[in-house]
Design an enzyme around this catalytic site. Structure first.
Site, short mmCIF file in Angstrom:
data_model
loop_
_atom_site.label_atom_id
_atom_site.label_comp_id
_atom_site.label_asym_id
_atom_site.label_seq_id
_atom_site.Cartn_x
_atom_site.Cartn_y
_atom_site.Cartn_z
N ASN A 8 1.11 4.12 0.28
CA ASN A 8 2.46 4.67 0.43
C ASN A 8 2.99 4.10 1.74
O ASN A 8 2.52 4.48 2.82
CB ASN A 8 2.43 6.19 0.48
N ARG A 10 5.42 4.73 3.49
CA ARG A 10 5.99 5.72 4.41
C ARG A 10 4.92 6.52 5.15
O ARG A 10 5.24 7.28 6.05
CB ARG A 10 6.91 6.66 3.64
N CYS A 11 3.67 6.34 4.78
CA CYS A 11 2.56 7.09 5.38
C CYS A 11 1.92 6.26 6.49
O CYS A 11 1.48 5.13 6.26
CB CYS A 11 1.52 7.41 4.30
N SER A 12 1.84 6.84 7.68
CA SER A 12 1.28 6.09 8.82
C SER A 12 -0.19 5.73 8.60
O SER A 12 -0.60 4.62 8.93
CB SER A 12 1.46 6.88 10.11
#
Length: 119
Positions: A8, A10-12
């Protein structure tokens, strides 16, 4: 299940894991699982590879978990949790790296490196 990283952007932690792999010269297919969600069968295979129950792959602190009225102790079967994950891939723990019939969750990101010992 084919090799790759369920990612993903958007996931760090997902970005950190992908960068860690690339920095180590590991080139795996990137599977943006929110765009191409895994099927129930694929999720079951991921659970088998990880040696976990489907509930252990559910992000229970995700707002959607509460919005759907879900609870860890709601008595759902493994099949029911797989159905929830297939229908709501946002609830899937991430990132998951699959390599040569093994899998690891990148929390912390360095945890996935064990998959590549001896490649």
């Amino acid at each position: 299940m084919r090799d790759g990283i369920l990612h993903n952007p958007r996931c760090s932690k997902s970005r950190e894991t992908l960068n860690l792999l690339r920095d180590r010269g590991v080139d795996l297919p990137v599977i943006e699982y929110l765009q191409t969600p895994p099927t129930k069968a694929e999720l079951a295979e991921i659970c088998r590879l990880l040696g976990v129950k489907p509930l252990q792959l559910v992000r229970t602190k995700e707002a959607l978990f509460a919005e759907l009225g879900l609870g860890k102790d709601n008595g759902y079967s493994d099949a029911q949790w797989l159905a929830v994950l297939a229908e709501h891939p946002k609830l899937l723990e991430r990132p998951i790296v699959i390599h040569k019939g093994r899998a690891a969750i990148g929390r912390p990101p360095e945890q996935v490196l064990a998959l590549f010992d001896g490649r």
